[in-house]
Design an enzyme around this catalytic site. Structure first.
Site, PDB file in Angstrom:
ATOM      1  N   GLU A   1       0.790  -1.225   0.202  1.00 38.95           N
ATOM      2  CA  GLU A   1      -0.030   0.051   0.255  1.00 38.95           C
ATOM      3  C   GLU A   1       0.833   1.323  -0.098  1.00 38.95           C
ATOM      4  O   GLU A   1       1.936   1.361   0.437  1.00 38.95           O
ATOM      5  CB  GLU A   1      -0.949  -0.011   1.140  1.00 38.95           C
ATOM      6  CG  GLU A   1      -2.012  -1.150   1.061  1.00 38.95           C
ATOM      7  CD  GLU A   1      -3.081  -1.255   2.017  1.00 38.95           C
ATOM      8  OE1 GLU A   1      -4.183  -0.919   2.069  1.00 38.95           O
ATOM      9  OE2 GLU A   1      -2.455  -1.601   3.303  1.00 38.95           O
TER      10      GLU A   1
ATOM     11  N   CYS B   1       3.557   8.505   1.714  1.00 34.03           N
ATOM     12  CA  CYS B   1       3.941   7.417   2.655  1.00 34.03           C
ATOM     13  C   CYS B   1       4.260   6.159   1.866  1.00 34.03           C
ATOM     14  O   CYS B   1       3.362   5.779   1.339  1.00 34.03           O
ATOM     15  CB  CYS B   1       2.905   7.378   3.526  1.00 34.03           C
ATOM     16  SG  CYS B   1       3.082   6.227   4.837  1.00 34.03           S
TER      17      CYS B   1
ATOM     18  N   CYS C   1       5.813  -7.131   7.356  1.00 34.46           N
ATOM     19  CA  CYS C   1       7.011  -6.736   8.209  1.00 34.46           C
ATOM     20  C   CYS C   1       7.300  -8.215   9.303  1.00 34.46           C
ATOM     21  O   CYS C   1       6.256  -8.655   9.553  1.00 34.46           O
ATOM     22  CB  CYS C   1       6.563  -5.445   8.706  1.00 34.46           C
ATOM     23  SG  CYS C   1       7.970  -5.124   9.854  1.00 34.46           S
TER      24      CYS C   1
ATOM     25  N   CYS D   1       5.463  -6.059  15.778  1.00 32.75           N
ATOM     26  CA  CYS D   1       5.022  -5.187  16.809  1.00 32.75           C
ATOM     27  C   CYS D   1       3.566  -5.463  16.799  1.00 32.75           C
ATOM     28  O   CYS D   1       2.860  -5.171  15.819  1.00 32.75           O
ATOM     29  CB  CYS D   1       5.270  -3.678  16.328  1.00 32.75           C
ATOM     30  SG  CYS D   1       6.934  -3.490  16.148  1.00 32.75           S
TER      31      CYS D   1
ATOM     32  N   CYS E   1       0.520  -3.231  15.323  1.00 33.54           N
ATOM     33  CA  CYS E   1       0.602  -2.790  13.871  1.00 33.54           C
ATOM     34  C   CYS E   1       0.047  -3.679  13.111  1.00 33.54           C
ATOM     35  O   CYS E   1       0.281  -4.907  13.025  1.00 33.54           O
ATOM     36  CB  CYS E   1       2.102  -2.429  13.672  1.00 33.54           C
ATOM     37  SG  CYS E   1       2.442  -2.238  12.131  1.00 33.54           S
TER      38      CYS E   1
ATOM     39  N   SER F   1      11.555   6.020   8.796  1.00 32.40           N
ATOM     40  CA  SER F   1      11.213   5.873  10.001  1.00 32.40           C
ATOM     41  C   SER F   1      11.594   4.311  10.301  1.00 32.40           C
ATOM     42  O   SER F   1      11.378   3.480   9.462  1.00 32.40           O
ATOM     43  CB  SER F   1       9.479   5.753   9.876  1.00 32.40           C
ATOM     44  OG  SER F   1       9.124   5.369  11.454  1.00 32.40           O
TER      45      SER F   1
ATOM     46  N   LEU G   1       9.451   4.888  18.991  1.00 33.43           N
ATOM     47  CA  LEU G   1       9.982   4.621  20.229  1.00 33.43           C
ATOM     48  C   LEU G   1       8.869   3.786  21.143  1.00 33.43           C
ATOM     49  O   LEU G   1       9.014   2.570  21.640  1.00 33.43           O
ATOM     50  CB  LEU G   1      10.350   5.719  20.920  1.00 33.43           C
ATOM     51  CG  LEU G   1      11.628   5.770  22.095  1.00 33.43           C
ATOM     52  CD1 LEU G   1      12.779   5.114  21.304  1.00 33.43           C
ATOM     53  CD2 LEU G   1      11.481   6.604  23.002  1.00 33.43           C
TER      54      LEU G   1
ATOM     55  N   ASN H   1      -3.986   3.967  16.642  1.00 38.33           N
ATOM     56  CA  ASN H   1      -5.240   3.480  15.661  1.00 38.33           C
ATOM     57  C   ASN H   1      -5.686   2.202  15.817  1.00 38.33           C
ATOM     58  O   ASN H   1      -4.818   1.466  16.035  1.00 38.33           O
ATOM     59  CB  ASN H   1      -4.749   3.609  13.895  1.00 38.33           C
ATOM     60  CG  ASN H   1      -4.523   5.093  13.932  1.00 38.33           C
ATOM     61  OD1 ASN H   1      -5.356   5.930  13.991  1.00 38.33           O
ATOM     62  ND2 ASN H   1      -3.191   5.531  13.413  1.00 38.33           N
TER      63      ASN H   1
ATOM     64  N   CYS I   1      -1.455   5.574  10.109  1.00 44.18           N
ATOM     65  CA  CYS I   1      -0.326   4.715  10.501  1.00 44.18           C
ATOM     66  C   CYS I   1      -0.612   3.663  11.276  1.00 44.18           C
ATOM     67  O   CYS I   1      -1.332   3.375  12.211  1.00 44.18           O
ATOM     68  CB  CYS I   1       0.430   5.842  11.808  1.00 44.18           C
ATOM     69  SG  CYS I   1       1.476   6.878  11.041  1.00 44.18           S
TER      70      CYS I   1
END
Ligand code: SAH
Ligand code: SF4
Length: 362
Positions: A96, A109, A116, A120, A123, A194, A218, A293, A336
């Site tokens: 995306e 973006c 990934c 995390c 996410c 990032s 962080l 989010n 995000c």
């Protein structure tokens, strides 16, 4: 369809540098290379549209320079100010891209990986697992396609904050940075990488000629909590991360950004603000706060609006420099951490290809 290169990755239109385009053009005079380069990067044209080239050559180039991205879906939010694409890559993998207009600025973006591997839990991209790295051309083409969409409103900023961990795909990401800077003409300080905190990658960035802006996600300023939220912290804990960031700041003169997604009663307590402010101050960093989010597989909610404002005030009271980021594109899941290609019920070749990843990609 493109062929796969020696590494097994597809080679598409924007994967070529001038030298490999020259090789591809064979015995064409050098001004033809200039015309092709200008067509691809100046006019952002499809090879078939580069009318300065003879039509037989255009036909040949259309075959040898295939597009890397096919539009699967395109969603528009925020009254037209946010556009999100789901692209299908030539081998079926999905990624995306988000374009956001805000006043004079237009930011793209971009994704650097399909999925990934960093795990995390909060996410959406992390929740879908790792599919594959993107090539330099696939990253660059996202900017080109977004600029075509933006038209008169020039893309002013590129943030490497889409799907994936850019520093886990270092070479190809850096190749894209150089191309976006050199061929598309964006200044290095308007390019932001990032990272979740891959220390070797940050140190490598510090040694590069182009001083890009670095943002570190962080989310916690004590190792116990960060180990849980961001598993890679177990490998490179906060103190080591700070040392690497300092090296980047010293080498580039760029101000560091620290990203913090506020999670209700998890990392939004007064003691979190105190620790975070001290970490940020010691690096002279700018803080970007964003309420978490919602994502499918994470139970905890984002902090309520009032708590976000109070947390920002507490950080400021401790001497930190803070911006509360406005969330964009939530209604089209473009915000995000919400990018997740497998959410759509499309029969996807990539879904069969996806493997459970237990080790980090190189
Ligand atoms: N892998 C890189 C870049 C992509 S993630 C990184 O982690 O920095 C882009 C940003 O979205 C990061 O700051 C990440 O922490 C944040 N993010 C991830 N999930 C989120 C969520 N659910 N809500 C808000 N921000 C999120
Ligand atoms: Fe990967 Fe960044 Fe999501 Fe973590 S936050 S899983 S590093 S994309």
């Amino acid at each position: 369809m493109s062929g796969a290169g020696p590494s097994g990755f597809p080679v598409t239109r924007y994967d070529h540098d001038r030298t490999s385009l020259e090789a591809l053009m064979g015995d064409q005079p050098s001004y033809r290379i200039d015309q092709l380069w200008h067509g691809l990067y100046g006019d952002l044209s499809d090879p078939t549209e580069i009318t300065t080239l003879p039509s037989s050559l255009r036909d040949r180039l259309a075959e040898s320079l295939p597009a890397g991205l096919a539009e699967e879906t395109r969603s528009v939010g925020d009254g037209g100010e946010t556009v999100k694409w789901l692209w299908r890559l030539t081998d079926g993998a999905l990624v995306e891209t988000v374009l956001m207009h805000h006043g004079e600025r237009s930011t793209v973006c971009v994704s650097t990986q399909s999925g990934c591997a960093m795990g995390c839990g909060f996410c959406a991209t992390g929740q879908m697992g790792f599919d594959r790295h993107l090539t330099t051309g696939e990253i660059v083409e996202q900017v080109v396609r977004a600029q075509r969409e933006a038209g008169e409103r020039r893309v002013s900023n590129v943030v490497f904050m889409g799907m994936g961990e850019p520093l886990a795909n270092y070479e190809r990401t850096w190749g894209a940075v150089e191309r976006i800077h050199g061929a598309l003409g964006l200044s290095a300080r308007h390019l932001t990488i990032s990272t979740v905190g891959l220390v070797p990658g940050i140190l490598r960035l510090a040694g590069e000629q182009l001083p890009v802006t670095l943002a570190v996600s962080l989310h916690a300023a004590n190792d116990d909590l960060r180990d849980e939220l961001v598993p890679i912290n177990r490998r490179w804990p906060l103190a080591e991360l700070a040392d690497a960031c300092r090296r980047h700041i010293d080498a580039t003169g760029r101000r560091l950004s620290l990203e913090w997604a506020l999670i209700h009663e998890t990392n939004d307590r007064p003691e979190d603000a105190l620790r975070f402010a001290s970490y940020a101050r010691s690096l002279g960093a700018h803080i970007n706060l964003i309420p978490l989010n919602p994502t499918p597989d994470w139970p905890t909610r984002g902090s309520p609006r009032q708590r976000v404002a109070d947390f920002a005030d507490e950080l400021r009271a401790h001497g930190a420099n803070v911006t509360v980021r406005r969330t964009r594109g939530t209604e089209i899941d473009a915000a995000c951490g919400q990018l997740r290609a497998d959410r759509l019920n499309i029969p996807v070749a990539a879904q069969d290809r996806r493997q459970a990843v237990t080790t980090l990609p190189d």
